[in-house]
Design an enzyme around this catalytic site. Structure first.
Site, mmCIF file in Angstrom:
data_model
loop_
_atom_site.group_PDB
_atom_site.id
_atom_site.type_symbol
_atom_site.label_atom_id
_atom_site.label_comp_id
_atom_site.label_asym_id
_atom_site.label_seq_id
_atom_site.Cartn_x
_atom_site.Cartn_y
_atom_site.Cartn_z
ATOM 1 C CB ILE A 700 -0.941 -0.185 1.050
ATOM 2 C CG1 ILE A 700 -0.264 -0.024 2.703
ATOM 3 C CG2 ILE A 700 -2.047 -0.910 1.204
ATOM 4 C CD1 ILE A 700 -0.889 0.134 3.952
ATOM 5 N N GLY A 701 2.110 1.180 0.153
ATOM 6 C CA GLY A 701 3.122 2.310 -0.119
ATOM 7 C C GLY A 701 4.378 2.079 -0.096
ATOM 8 N N GLY A 703 8.181 3.884 0.718
ATOM 9 C CA GLY A 703 8.790 5.422 1.150
ATOM 10 C C GLY A 703 10.210 5.199 1.316
ATOM 11 C CB ALA A 704 12.813 7.430 2.926
ATOM 12 C CB SER A 705 12.567 3.472 6.072
ATOM 13 O OG SER A 705 11.302 3.742 6.179
ATOM 14 N N GLY A 706 11.454 1.936 3.540
ATOM 15 C CA GLY A 706 11.069 0.329 3.066
ATOM 16 C C GLY A 706 9.532 0.518 2.614
ATOM 17 C CE LYS A 707 8.670 -2.900 -2.635
ATOM 18 N NZ LYS A 707 8.281 -4.015 -3.541
ATOM 19 C CE LYS A 722 7.904 2.335 8.247
ATOM 20 N NZ LYS A 722 8.675 3.460 8.901
ATOM 21 C CG ASP A 830 11.048 13.353 9.031
ATOM 22 O OD1 ASP A 830 10.793 14.460 8.262
ATOM 23 O OD2 ASP A 830 11.092 12.286 8.189
#
Length: 1007
Positions: A700-701, A703-707, A722, A830
């Site tokens: 479903i997504g 990003g910078a650190s993983g799926k 994650k 962040d």
């Protein structure tokens, strides 16, 4: 709005005026008076972008006609200078003190900066009135101000003064008004202020004083009329000496940590108009004697404390105007004497343990506007005369034991704006007039035993935005007139006995966001024109008797994410257009649907969405059983071949299995121990169930650190998983600032932070699973995704202002918990809209703690980082060049999120040019005004509240960290903004101007 001026512009203007004076003819210079010359010198020190000093013409023989100047009519001498709200910037012009007869100076609401010239100010011997409120003055308070022999009025509100209040401030000779509101003063409130015997007003509110008691010496100020000590870190009990302040009309001790009971000595304050003691930690009981002495007491607010015992009878016999005792532990009945107060306009008693009935005459003898008695144990009927004077606006009585019918007299109460009668024992039919009250925006009757139908008079409820009738015994058909409610956003009528078809006019409800009619007896087909519900987010018609085909227009509802049509008689095919929707919930079970399931939904994860429809076919186990029976022989033959082949294969490998059995057992042991699971909550699943669901269909997504995967567990729960990138992946992308220059994958920080904190607005980390090469984090699932994705997508129209405000409040409370309630405090580092996740009800959770840091335990509150963490547009300016991180960095980032919510714009976007969002907002406000800043998707009726929230965002994004409020203060400001009962704001004269609290008990509803 505040603006920063370029220094070069200031230098250019100043040079221009110097050259002007040099080259003026001698005759022109000589015609200007000496006082005018001093004022011209003062003019040179200002940057004047609005040209408010343009008529200060050196060719005039007198300055008496200049803007802001007042002269004595007899002598022609300058006696007053008032340049309030003129957008002037520059240091305080000490040359003004050469004006011998100048008695009043006001630079209120400008950009006067630097420090006050202490020695030069002592030359202002005639000065009586000095107003420098709402500027940018810094440094310590000038102690020599006390040397001015005639000074009566001193207002330094809203600056950045710091340090202790000087000892000399106890020696003012004639000072009547001292206002130091909203500065950075520390130390404790000094006792020597009790020596300024002429004081009539003392206002020290909103300063970060050290914890201290109210000085008993303040009781010596016998001329005092106003004493404001709001949010000044007061502790201990209220001193009895305040009872000597016989002229006191206004006492404000709000937002402190005072303890003990309200002292009986305060009953001597017979002229007190307002006593506000809310949001403290007061304990004990309200004194039941002495109240009769306070014959002039009009407003009492002792809410949000820990008060116990009954409401004093003597208190309720006073001619009160406002009584606020909400959120305490009060017991017993409400004294009937309160109904005799001739001026009572506000009564808020919610969240106590009060019992008995409301006085029958309540409202008959008073102009009652707001009544909130929610969450108590009241019983009996609603007083028949509650709206006798026709001015009641809010009637909030949820969560009690009220019974009987709604009085017919309330059907004529046209002033009503909000009605909440949910979760009581009311019965009978609702009066016809009550349905059609023209100004009601919220009508909530949930959880009672009301019967009868909705009257046709509902056509008159033109302002109705929420109609909540769930869990009653309402019956009959919906009237055609319900389609006339142009403002209706929510209609919840589930769990009733409604029947018949939906009226065709219902498709005219263009503002509808939620329609919930499940568990009724509706029948017939859905009316044509459903595609007009462009803002619809939730449609629940489950468990009725609807029939016909599912309209294809549902597929055109772009923001729909909840669709439940189960338990009806719908037939035909599933519209292919449903694939256009991004649904978090889809349920078409137990209908008469047939044909192929649209390919997007023909997956095992949607199996439960189509149960009980024998004619449906799709690549889902358990469906198309009838089709399989038609070709049963052929299928049986194929199965037989596969069975025989399987037997041969098994026989061929059995010897291999036996030979390597021991090796296999060892391998299985190693596989079982491969994953290490660390749980932080009681789990109802194992790591095996998580691992089995990590396929690309569930992504479903990314990003910078993983799926991130969506995993539906066997128990029906949903979690988000994650899977962190490997080290090589992170290394390849380490140059991206938004990825924070990661030196690791953030796993340790995420686990170390989320594993030990618990808060409703912090995303819950269920567990983590690790191997040598992989790391998994298992979170609670947030159906509505991230705020950033939703706000900056085509679904942004779904986020009306009420939802956006709720998100801001939730996120603020989460960050406040990290900063103030965690020991040691935690800095997120962040904060951004993509790291604020939304649940099914748009409740917000702060997420992604991969770069979070614990603040140093030495109390300094800062920590130096080797690399920048954060995302473009959100990073505080001082962090980018000092790498010093503390809570103020998070506050700046949160301020940017607020600006996103208000403007609907990205923090960094080509649309903004070379500016980030903060600079764009400030520039646009100055050049074009507020209307060009607010997101045009937002309803203009919320403009005032939006402006207040925007101000909070601008405070949080102040370039100077010291000017940013704490997150605890941000939460308080947002709570005050959402409120509708009278509270206070700092005004020009240092006074607190009233506005109104929204009822605090109304959580989660549209304001």
């Amino acid at each position: 709005m505040p603006r920063r001026r370029e220094f070069c512009n200031f230098r250019r203007r100043r040079l221009y005026f110097l050259m002007l004076l040099v080259f003026l003819s001698p005759s022109l210079v000589l015609c200007l008076s000496k006082e005018g010359f001093y004022l011209q010198r003062a003019k040179l020190g200002f940057d004047d972008p609005n040209a408010v000093l343009s008529d200060w013409d050196p060719r005039d023989d007198t300055p008496c006609k200049w803007n802001g100047i007042v002269c004595d009519s007899a002598t022609g001498s300058v006696i007053s200078l008032d340049l309030s709200s003129s957008n002037l910037s520059g240091p305080f012009p000490s040359i003004l003190c050469r004006l011998k007869y100048l008695s009043s100076i006001s630079f209120y609401d400008n950009f006067i900066n630097s420090t006050l010239p202490e020695d030069d100010l002592t030359m202002c011997q005639a000065l009586e009135h000095l107003d420098l409120a709402q500027n940018y003055l810094t440094g310590v308070l000038p102690g020599r101000l006390a040397d001015l022999p005639n000074l009566k009025y001193l207002d330094l509100t809203g600056n950045n003064f710091s340090g202790d209040i000087p000892t000399s401030f106890g020696t003012f000779q004639k000072l009547e008004v001292l206002s130091l509101v909203e500065n950075l003063l520390d130390g404790t409130i000094p006792a020597f202020l009790g020596n300024v015997s002429a004081l009539k007003q003392l206002n020290l509110s909103y300063n970060p004083f050290s914890p201290g008691r109210i000085p008993p010496e303040l009781g010596n100020l016998t001329n005092l009329e106003v004493l404001w000590l709001t949010e000044t870190n007061l502790v201990g009990e209220i001193p009895d000496s305040l009872g000597r302040l016989r002229r006191l009309t206004d006492l404000d001790l709000a937002y402190n940590s005072l303890t003990g009971p309200i002292p009986g000595s305060l009953t001597g304050l017979t002229a007190a108009v307002q006593l506000e003691l809310y949001n403290n930690s007061l304990t004990g009981e309200l004194p039941s004697n002495g109240w009769s002495n306070m014959t002039s007491l009009r407003r009492l607010d002792a809410s949000m404390n820990e008060l116990t015992g009954p409401v004093p009878v003597e208190l309720c016999e006073l001619p009160l105007e406002s009584l606020n005792l909400y959120e305490n532990n009060l017991l017993g009945e409400l004294p009937s004497g309160i109904a005799n107060s001739p001026n009572l306009y506000e009564l808020r008693l919610f969240r106590n343990q009060l019992t008995g009935i409301l006085p029958p005459n309540l409202g008959r003898n008073s102009p009652l506007q707001w009544i909130d008695v929610s969450t108590n144990n009241f019983s009996g009927q609603i007083p028949e005369n509650l709206c006798f004077n026709g001015v009641v606006e809010e009637m909030l009585m949820i969560e009690n034991s009220f019974s009987g019918e709604i009085p017919a007299t309330l059907g004529e109460c046209r002033s009503l704006l909000r009605v909440r009668l949910g979760h009581n024992s009311f019965s009978g039919e609702v009066p016809a007039g009550f349905w059609g009250l023209p100004h009601v925006s919220l009508l909530e009757l949930v959880g009672n035993s009301f019967s009868g139908g909705i009257a046709k008079t509902i056509a008159g409820a033109s302002n109705l935005s929420q109609l909540i009738l769930s869990e009653n015994n309402f019956s009959g058909v919906l009237p055609e007139e319900i389609g006339f409610l142009d403002s209706l956003m929510e209609f919840s009528g589930n769990d009733n006995k409604f029947s018949g078809s939906l009226p065709g006019s219902i498709v005219n409800l263009g503002q509808l966001v939620k329609l919930d009619l499940h568990n009724n007896a509706f029948s017939g087909g859905l009316p044509p024109g459903i595609h007009s519900w462009k803002k619809l987010n939730e449609l629940n018609l489950a468990n009725n008797e609807f029939s016909g085909e599912i309209p294809g227009g549902i597929g055109e509802l772009a923001v729909l994410n909840y669709l439940d049509l189960s338990g009806n008689r719908f037939s035909g095919k599933i519209p292919a257009g449903l694939q256009n929707l991004k649904l978090n919930r889809l349920n078409l079970s137990y209908n008469h649907l047939a044909g192929d399931i649209p390919p997007l939904y023909a997956k095992g994860m949607y199996k439960d969405s189509f149960l009980g429809n024998p004619g449906l076919c799709g690549d889902i186990e358990g469906l198309c059983d009838a089709k399989e029976g038609k070709n049963g022989g052929y299928v049986w033959f194929l199965k037989s071949i596969f069975v025989l082949a399987g037997l041969v294969l098994i026989a061929g490998v059995v010897w291999f299995y036996m030979k390597y059995r021991k090796f296999r057992e060892v391998k299985q042991t190693l596989d079982r121990s491969k994953w290490t699971l660390m749980s932080f909550h009681k789990l109802g699943f194992s790591e095996a169930e998580i691992l089995d669901a990590l396929d690309e269909d569930n992504v479903i997504g990314s990003g910078a650190s993983g799926k991130v995967y969506k995993v539906v567990l066997s128990n029906g729960e949903v979690v988000a998983v994650k899977k962190l990138w490997g080290k090589s992946k992170l290394a390849d992308e380490s140059s991206d600032l938004e990825k924070c220059n990661h030196q690791d994958d953030g796993f340790d920080a995420e686990v170390g932070t989320l594993g030990k904190i618990r808060h409703k607005n912090i995303v819950k980390l269920w567990c983590c699973c690790t191997t040598r090469d992989s790391k998994l984090l298992v979170y609670e699932y947030m159906p509505n995704g991230s705020l950033g994705d939703l706000l900056h997508s085509t679904k942004s129209g779904l986020l009306d202002w009420s939802i956006r405000f709720k998100i801001a409040m939730d996120a603020a409370e989460g960050l406040s918990y990290l900063h103030h309630d965690c020991v040691p405090p935690i800095v997120h580092r962040d904060v951004k809209s993509n790291n604020i996740l939304l649940d099914a009800d748009y409740g917000a959770r702060v997420a992604d703690f991969g770069v979070a840091k614990v603040v140093d335990a030495d109390g300094k509150g800062t920590k130096s980082m080797s690399v920048i963490a954060g995302s473009c547009g959100y990073i505080a300016p001082e962090y980018a060049y000092t790498l010093r991180v503390n809570e103020k960095s998070d506050i700046y980032s949160f301020g940017v999120v607020i600006l996103e919510l208000v403007t609907g714009k990205l923090p960094v976007d080509p649309e903004l040019g070379e500016k980030d969002l903060v600079k764009w907002v400030c520039g646009t406000l100055d050049q074009k005004g507020i209307d060009h800043v607010i997101d045009p998707k937002l309803d203009s009726c919320f403009k005032d509240e939006i402006c207040r929230v925007l101000n909070v965002g601008l405070l949080c994004t102040s370039p100077l960290p010291i000017n940013r409020p704490s997150m605890r203060r941000v939460v308080k400001m947002l709570q005050e903004i959402s409120a509708r009962n009278q509270t206070k704001n700092v005004g020009k004269d240092g006074k607190m101007t009233p506005y109104y609290y929204e009822d605090v008990s109304d959580q989660g509803s549209v304001a």
